[in-house]
Design a protein around this motif. Structure first.
Motif, mmCIF file in Angstrom:
data_model
loop_
_atom_site.group_PDB
_atom_site.id
_atom_site.type_symbol
_atom_site.label_atom_id
_atom_site.label_comp_id
_atom_site.label_asym_id
_atom_site.label_seq_id
_atom_site.Cartn_x
_atom_site.Cartn_y
_atom_site.Cartn_z
ATOM 1 N N THR A 1 12.810 23.037 56.142
ATOM 2 C CA THR A 1 11.566 23.168 55.396
ATOM 3 C C THR A 1 11.004 21.792 55.070
ATOM 4 O O THR A 1 11.738 20.805 55.000
ATOM 5 N N GLN B 1 6.753 27.950 61.517
ATOM 6 C CA GLN B 1 5.830 28.694 60.667
ATOM 7 C C GLN B 1 4.428 28.102 60.781
ATOM 8 O O GLN B 1 4.256 26.903 60.953
ATOM 9 N N ARG C 1 0.904 23.851 61.131
ATOM 10 C CA ARG C 1 1.976 24.387 61.963
ATOM 11 C C ARG C 1 3.135 23.414 61.935
ATOM 12 O O ARG C 1 2.955 22.199 62.077
#
Length: 156
Positions: A89, A127, A151
């Motif tokens: 992340t 994601q 993105r």
């Protein structure tokens, strides 16, 4: 014996996939105080540099730009941004350009503050986040809409 190996392999892969998804869950909070915003600026030098640029194109409608934060020196781009790295992340940084001096922003994500022209959202690898915003000019009761898409890919 072969069926047991296949079952164990499938169970192991499923467990690893679920665990990776659980570990990768992230949440975002917008900086609530000037001190928190200053801390965010220190963590994201790209944002600090953009704030120091002279105002440009203030006569047109609002537009949105973004970047996906990585260890590289990321650049804001209008409408779409893309990055890749090895972490699961990271942060997608969205910013409104050309907003009026007396504005309210209605973001499509409730984690974004209506009194700030910048929104930081967590993004995980593979994601895509599309953020929409309606920018209200409180002086003359007009508005404009804008959006950007971030993105994030991964080398993993």
């Amino acid at each position: 014996m072969l069926n047991l190996k296949k079952t164990l392999l499938t169970a192991g892969i499923s467990t690893a996939f679920c665990l990776a998804g659980y570990i990768g869950i992230a949440s975002a909070e917008q900086p609530g105080s000037p001190e928190q915003f200053d801390q965010a600026l220190l963590a994201l030098p790209e944002l600090a540099e953009d704030l120091q640029k002279p105002e440009q194109n203030r006569s047109g409608a609002a537009s949105m730009k973004c970047f996906v934060d990585t260890p590289a020196f990321d650049q804001f781009t209008t409408g779409f941004c893309f990055s890749n790295w090895t972490t699961f992340t990271t942060t997608a940084v969205f910013r409104i350009d050309n907003e009026p001096s007396n504005f309210t922003i209605i973001w499509s994500d409730s984690r974004c503050s209506s009194s700030s022209d910048t929104c930081l959202l967590p993004i995980r690898h593979f994601q895509t986040i599309t953020l929409n915003a309606t920018v209200l000019n409180n002086d003359n009761n007009t508005f404009s809409t804008t959006s950007a898409t971030a993105r994030y890919e991964s080398f993993q």
